[in-house]
Design an enzyme around this catalytic site. Structure first.
Site, PDB file in Angstrom:
ATOM      1  N   SER A 250     -11.108  -8.507   5.189  1.00 44.06           N
ATOM      2  CA  SER A 250     -10.915  -8.909   6.593  1.00 44.06           C
ATOM      3  C   SER A 250     -12.223  -8.722   7.340  1.00 44.06           C
ATOM      4  CB  SER A 250      -9.865  -8.021   7.267  1.00 44.06           C
ATOM      5  OG  SER A 250      -8.606  -8.208   6.697  1.00 44.06           O
TER       6      SER A 250
ATOM      7  N   ASP B  63      -0.890  -1.664  -4.309  1.00 49.39           N
ATOM      8  CA  ASP B  63      -2.261  -1.565  -3.790  1.00 49.39           C
ATOM      9  C   ASP B  63      -2.671  -0.084  -3.727  1.00 49.39           C
ATOM     10  OD1 ASP B  63      -4.603  -2.560  -2.630  1.00 49.39           O
ATOM     11  OD2 ASP B  63      -3.819  -2.385  -0.591  1.00 49.39           O
ATOM     12  N   HIS B  64      -3.816   0.241  -4.283  1.00 49.37           N
ATOM     13  CA  HIS B  64      -4.321   1.628  -4.274  1.00 49.37           C
ATOM     14  C   HIS B  64      -3.301   2.647  -4.759  1.00 49.37           C
ATOM     15  CE1 HIS B  64      -8.151   0.601  -2.399  1.00 49.37           C
ATOM     16  NE2 HIS B  64      -7.473  -0.208  -1.597  1.00 49.37           N
TER      17      HIS B  64
ATOM     18  N   SER C 188       0.840  -1.204   0.000  1.00 49.03           N
ATOM     19  CA  SER C 188       0.000   0.000   0.000  1.00 49.03           C
ATOM     20  C   SER C 188       0.875   1.255   0.000  1.00 49.03           C
ATOM     21  CB  SER C 188      -0.854   0.010   1.262  1.00 49.03           C
ATOM     22  OG  SER C 188      -0.003   0.207   2.386  1.00 49.03           O
TER      23      SER C 188
ATOM     24  N   HIS D 216     -12.564  -0.917   4.311  1.00 43.96           N
ATOM     25  CA  HIS D 216     -11.235  -1.206   4.865  1.00 43.96           C
ATOM     26  C   HIS D 216     -11.244  -1.110   6.397  1.00 43.96           C
ATOM     27  CE1 HIS D 216      -9.945   0.266   0.750  1.00 43.96           C
ATOM     28  NE2 HIS D 216      -9.389  -0.920   0.826  1.00 43.96           N
ATOM     29  N   GLY D 217     -10.440  -1.926   7.026  1.00 45.63           N
ATOM     30  CA  GLY D 217     -10.269  -1.823   8.483  1.00 45.63           C
ATOM     31  C   GLY D 217     -11.230  -2.715   9.246  1.00 45.63           C
TER      32      GLY D 217
ATOM     33  N   GLU E 259     -10.404   0.615 -10.140  1.00 44.39           N
ATOM     34  CA  GLU E 259     -11.474   0.617  -9.125  1.00 44.39           C
ATOM     35  C   GLU E 259     -12.598   1.537  -9.568  1.00 44.39           C
ATOM     36  OE1 GLU E 259     -10.465   0.902  -4.928  1.00 44.39           O
ATOM     37  OE2 GLU E 259     -12.252   2.108  -4.533  1.00 44.39           O
TER      38      GLU E 259
ATOM     39  N   GLY F  77     -11.227  -4.894   1.424  1.00 46.57           N
ATOM     40  CA  GLY F  77     -11.836  -4.896   2.747  1.00 46.57           C
ATOM     41  C   GLY F  77     -12.392  -6.256   3.138  1.00 46.57           C
TER      42      GLY F  77
ATOM     43  N   THR G 194      -6.165  -6.130   7.412  1.00 47.38           N
ATOM     44  CA  THR G 194      -6.488  -5.987   8.838  1.00 47.38           C
ATOM     45  C   THR G 194      -6.367  -7.305   9.623  1.00 47.38           C
ATOM     46  OG1 THR G 194      -7.908  -4.134   8.309  1.00 47.38           O
ATOM     47  CG2 THR G 194      -8.313  -5.207  10.410  1.00 47.38           C
TER      48      THR G 194
END
Ligand code: G3H
Ligand code: 13P
Ligand code: ZN
Length: 284
Positions: free
Chosen positions: A211, A82-83, A50, A180-181, A134, A209, A233
């Site tokens: 996780s 990533d991103h 990331s 995310h998170g 995306e 996202g 995460t």
């Protein structure tokens, strides 16, 4: 093995109906955990970095760690940005040896997202590097938006079709309810929308996202056409949790190897679990 691109592993995953894990790394122990887990499961694997990871470790260190890990591995490994945020960064990562790039233009209006993504696709494809785009916004769980507001950012199937055709991306990250998170509540995925997107586009679908998403929802999403699941995460929780536990039990410890060794083992265990859940064990 040398690094491979998303196209080298996701085509087969789509044909055979399983998904591949994309795991975030930011230090040597996590890179080793990802590779050890993939080797034990005999699974193809995507290691991604990331913006935060690049800031923390530095691009040359990330590339050196993952290249070294892949060279000695018996499974195919993708090194994926990533991103990614800009054309310039995408070019820099390609020059440094990334085999795959995500360009995330989802914060821009559609036509600007298309223009940015298409430019990255042109340079990446010329170098044999795959590109993930995306469309739709994947929030952070800390973004305090209501469910109806969140739905306004969900990916539109028709727009997805247009986006993929206009850009030529190799994979598309979509927004169907993940974030995310750590989740505050239980994430509710819009499966009918996923089915519509699957019918509307031909390239592999990516779920960010992942996780904290229930195992049965992951299985359902894989069945309905998601072939890359992003996990960060869950690794952080396992890794840092094990280090925290070790230090709580051994407050006078000063040797970082004794702290990070159990952390690496805990990360390996959770990654193996995810690989089995995604169905990519024994697919290397
Ligand atoms: O996409 C989000 C990942 O969890 C990376 O987050 O920039 O803090 O490394 P980070
Ligand atoms: P989680 O941290 O929620 O697993 O998300 C990871 C991700 O999407 C990285 O791009
Ligand atoms: Zn993400």
């Amino acid at each position: 093995m040398s690094l491979v691109s998303l196209n080298d592993i996701l085509g087969r995953a789509e044909e055979e109906g399983y998904a591949v894990g994309a795991f975030n790394c930011n230090n040597m122990e996590i890179v080793q955990a990802i590779i050890r887990a993939a080797e034990k499961e005999r699974a193809p694997v995507i290691i991604q970095a990331s913006q935060g990871a690049i800031r923390y470790a530095g691009l040359p260190y990330i590339v050196a760690l993952v290249r070294e890990a892949a060279a000695g591995a018996a499974v195919p490994v993708v090194l994926h940005l990533d991103h990614g945020t800009s054309f310039e960064q995408a070019v820099q990562c390609i020059r440094h040896g990334f085999s795959s790039i995500m360009i995330d233009g989802s914060q821009h209006p559609l036509e600007k997202n298309i223009e940015l993504t298409r430019r990255v696709v042109e340079v990446a494809h010329a170098a044999g590097v795959s590109v993930e785009g995306e469309l739709g916004r994947i929030g952070g769980t800390e973004d305090d938006i209501s469910v109806s507001d969140a739905e306004a950012f969900f990916t539109d199937p028709e727009e997805a079709n247009y986006f993929v055709k206009q850009t030529g991306v190799d994979a598309l990250a979509i927004s169907i309810g993940t974030a995310h998170g750590r989740y505050k509540g239980v994430p509710k995925l819009d499966f009918p929308r996923l089915e519509q997107i699957r019918r509307a586009i031909s390239c592999p679908i990516v779920l960010h996202g992942s996780s904290g998403v229930a195992a049965e929802d992951i299985k359902k999403a894989a069945k309905l056409g998601v072939s890359k699941f992003n996990i960060d995460t869950d690794i952080r929780e396992a890794f840092t949790g094990a280090a925290r536990d070790y230090l709580a039990a051994n407050p006078l410890e000063i040797d970082p190897r004794n702290v990070l060794g159990p952390a690496r083992e805990a990360a390996t265990a959770i990654i193996r679990e995810k690989i089995r859940l995604f169905g990519s064990s024994n697919k290397a």
